[in-house]
Design an enzyme around this catalytic site. Sequence first.
Site, PDB file in Angstrom:
ATOM      1  N   ASP A 170      31.064 -33.438  20.231  1.00  0.00           N
ATOM      2  CA  ASP A 170      30.296 -32.230  19.920  1.00  0.00           C
ATOM      3  C   ASP A 170      29.155 -32.226  20.941  1.00  0.00           C
ATOM      4  OD1 ASP A 170      28.445 -30.454  19.078  1.00  0.00           O
ATOM      5  OD2 ASP A 170      28.162 -31.321  17.078  1.00  0.00           O
ATOM      6  N   LYS A 188      31.675 -21.136  38.288  1.00  0.00           N
ATOM      7  CA  LYS A 188      31.105 -19.834  38.008  1.00  0.00           C
ATOM      8  C   LYS A 188      31.563 -19.342  36.628  1.00  0.00           C
ATOM      9  CE  LYS A 188      34.177 -16.281  39.792  1.00  0.00           C
ATOM     10  NZ  LYS A 188      35.181 -16.248  38.851  1.00  0.00           N
ATOM     11  N   ASP A 246      32.778 -22.764  44.404  1.00  0.00           N
ATOM     12  CA  ASP A 246      33.353 -21.453  44.669  1.00  0.00           C
ATOM     13  C   ASP A 246      34.715 -21.803  45.244  1.00  0.00           C
ATOM     14  OD1 ASP A 246      34.336 -19.210  46.088  1.00  0.00           O
ATOM     15  OD2 ASP A 246      32.330 -18.364  46.091  1.00  0.00           O
ATOM     16  N   HIS A 247      35.778 -21.598  44.487  1.00  0.00           N
ATOM     17  CA  HIS A 247      37.044 -22.204  44.925  1.00  0.00           C
ATOM     18  C   HIS A 247      37.540 -21.609  46.235  1.00  0.00           C
ATOM     19  CE1 HIS A 247      39.067 -18.768  42.983  1.00  0.00           C
ATOM     20  NE2 HIS A 247      40.147 -19.092  43.646  1.00  0.00           N
ATOM     21  N   HIS A 250      33.040 -15.097  46.061  1.00  0.00           N
ATOM     22  CA  HIS A 250      34.086 -15.315  47.073  1.00  0.00           C
ATOM     23  C   HIS A 250      33.925 -14.409  48.309  1.00  0.00           C
ATOM     24  CE1 HIS A 250      35.609 -17.342  43.655  1.00  0.00           C
ATOM     25  NE2 HIS A 250      36.336 -16.365  43.142  1.00  0.00           N
TER      26      HIS A 250
HETATM   27  C1  BG6 Z   1      38.580 -16.077  40.264  1.00  0.00           C
HETATM   28  C2  BG6 Z   1      38.395 -14.797  39.502  1.00  0.00           C
HETATM   29  O1  BG6 Z   1      37.348 -16.584  40.668  1.00  0.00           O
HETATM   30  O2  BG6 Z   1      39.388 -15.820  41.408  1.00  0.00           O
HETATM   31  C3  BG6 Z   1      39.724 -14.174  39.125  1.00  0.00           C
HETATM   32  O3  BG6 Z   1      37.642 -15.054  38.320  1.00  0.00           O
HETATM   33  C4  BG6 Z   1      40.612 -14.035  40.343  1.00  0.00           C
HETATM   34  O4  BG6 Z   1      39.531 -12.914  38.508  1.00  0.00           O
HETATM   35  C5  BG6 Z   1      40.680 -15.340  41.118  1.00  0.00           C
HETATM   36  O5  BG6 Z   1      41.904 -13.653  39.901  1.00  0.00           O
HETATM   37  C6  BG6 Z   1      41.422 -15.159  42.438  1.00  0.00           C
HETATM   38  O6  BG6 Z   1      41.610 -16.414  43.035  1.00  0.00           O
HETATM   39  P1  BG6 Z   1      42.851 -16.691  43.976  1.00  0.00           P
HETATM   40  O7  BG6 Z   1      42.636 -18.072  44.473  1.00  0.00           O
HETATM   41  O8  BG6 Z   1      44.074 -16.559  43.122  1.00  0.00           O
HETATM   42  O9  BG6 Z   1      42.823 -15.635  45.030  1.00  0.00           O
END
Ligand code: BG6
Length: 517
Positions: A97, A160, A189-190, A252
Site C-alpha cells: 500500500d 509522463k 519520453d520514450h 514527443h
Molecule cells: C504515447 C501516447 O506516449 O505514445 C499514446 O500516450 C501514443 O497516445 C504513443 O499512441 C505512440 O507511441 P509509438 O511509439 O507507438 O509511436
Amino acid sequence: MTDQLIDNVTADGAVYFIFGATGDLARRKLFPALYSLYREGKLGDKFAIVGLARRPRTDEQFREDVLESIKEFCRYKIGEGQEWQDFAERFTYHSLDIGNVDGFRELQASTEALEARYSIAGNRLFYLALAPELFGTVSRNLRDGGMLESAGWHRLVIEKPFGYDYPSASKLNEEIRHVFKEEEVFRIDHYLGKEMVQNIEVIRFANAFFEPLWNKQHIANVQITLSETVGVEERGAYYNKSGALRDMVQNHMLQMLTMIAMEPPSHLDPEAIRDEKVKVLRSLRSFKSGDEVRERVIRGQYTSGELRGQALKGYREEDSVPADSTTETFFAARLFVDNFRWSGVPFYVRTGKRLPVKSTEIVVEFKNVPGNLLFASRQQLQPNLLVIRVNPMEGIYIRINAKKPGNEMTVQPVAMEFCQSCQVGINTPEAYERLIFDAARGDSTYFTRWDELAAAWQLVDPIAAAWQEHAADLAHYSAGAWGPQQAHKLLHQDGFHWWPVNGQDEDNVIWVSNTGK
Ligand code: BG6
C-alpha cells in the site's frame, strides 16, 4: 556505448523496483525490456527485480505473469527451460500500500536480503509505472521507509504525463525534488529511446554533407509528422483530459524538434546535450494572443469514418468520452525557432489519431537552387529532401534531381534510401530497453531534464488557454483522413505542402533502395 559503461552496470549490480507491476506498461514494455537486457548480458549477474502493486500475488503467480508478457511482447523468444528458471528466480513480488510507510520498511528488510543473496552493492532503481499523482507519496515513503539509505546509488524513473500544465508540473517536480536530486530523476519520453531519434545526432554531426546546409540559408521548412491509425482505445478517460497537445506535442513532438534544431554540443556529455536542447525550447516563438494561436495552430477531432474498409466511430462515441467533448485528437502547427540558425524557417508539426497510416517521419525540405536558366523555363524542379523515418520503418532517404535517361533534358526526382529496419539480422532494441539500461548506468542524455519540461509547458500552456476560450476553433475530420482541411491550408499559405509519409506513394519518383525495391 563503451564497455566501461556496461561494466558499471554489471559490476555492482542493482535491484530494479517496478511499481505498478500488475499494470499494462509493465506487461507490454518493462518485463520484455528487462528480459532482452538479460539476454544480451546487460544486467550482469548481480540483479534482482521486485514487482510492487497493491493486489496480493505470490512470487509464482507473478513469475507466470512475467513469462506471459515476455512470450507476447518480447523481441527475443523465451524457452521455459533452465534459462527461464534462472531469470525467473530473480523476480519477487511484494504487495504494497504505497500510502503506508510501514510497507516500505518491510520492503527495506526484504531488499537487504536480496542484495546479500546476489551480492548487490545497494544500487536501487525505482521505476514508477504509476499515475503521476502518486509520485510524491512514493518518493516520500521511499525516504521515510529507509529505502534510500543503502550504500549505492538511488534513481527514480518516471513516466509522463508529467503535470497538466506548467504550475501542476512544477508542483509535482517540487514534491519529487524534496527527496531526489535532479541527477537522480530520470523522466522518460520514450521517443528519445527510439533508434532513429538517437540517430538524428549522428546524421547531423557525423556527416560533412549536412552541417553546412543546416540553416535558414538552405532549408525551406521542416515537417514532423507523427500519425497514428489507432483511436483512443480503452484510454478515453485519460485521453479526454489530455488531448493530442498534452499527450504527444508537449513531449514527443517537441523533443524531436529540438534534436533537429539544436546546436552541436561542446561535449558529448548528457548535460551539454541537454543544455543545447533547452536553448531550442526557449527559442521557440511563444504564442502571445488567442489570434496568434488561431493563425498558427489547427486542432481537430475525428468524426466517424472509414479506414481500409473498416467503419470507425467518431471520437465522441468512444468509451468514456463525453458526447460533447471538445478534446483535440489532431494537432498541427507552424512553429518558429527564433535564433540565428533558424530565423524565419517554419517547423510544421502534426500528429493525430485515426489518420490513414501509422508513421513518424521528419522531412527537411531544402530551398530550390537559384533561378536556373537551363531548367527553370522547361519544368518545375522539385526541392531536395532529407527524410528521417522514425517509426515503424526505420531509415533515411534523400531526394535529389537527376537527368532522365534519353535525348530530352528531362529532370526527374530520385530517392536514395537506406532502410535500416529492412536489413536482415537487425533486431533493433525497443526504446524501453535503451532507457532502462541508460538509467541503470546513470546516463541521462535521453531523459528530459526539468528545465526542458518547464520550457515545453510554457510553450504549450497559452495554446491550451486560447482553446479554452474559443471552443469553436475545433475543426473536424473523418476518421481515416489526414486531419482537417485547415492543416493543409496552413502550409499552402506559405507556398508549401505536406510531403506524403512513406514517400513511395509518389509515382514520379525513382527509388534506389537497399531493400531492392
Ligand atoms: C504515447 C501516447 O506516449 O505514445 C499514446 O500516450 C501514443 O497516445 C504513443 O499512441 C505512440 O507511441 P509509438 O511509439 O507507438 O509511436
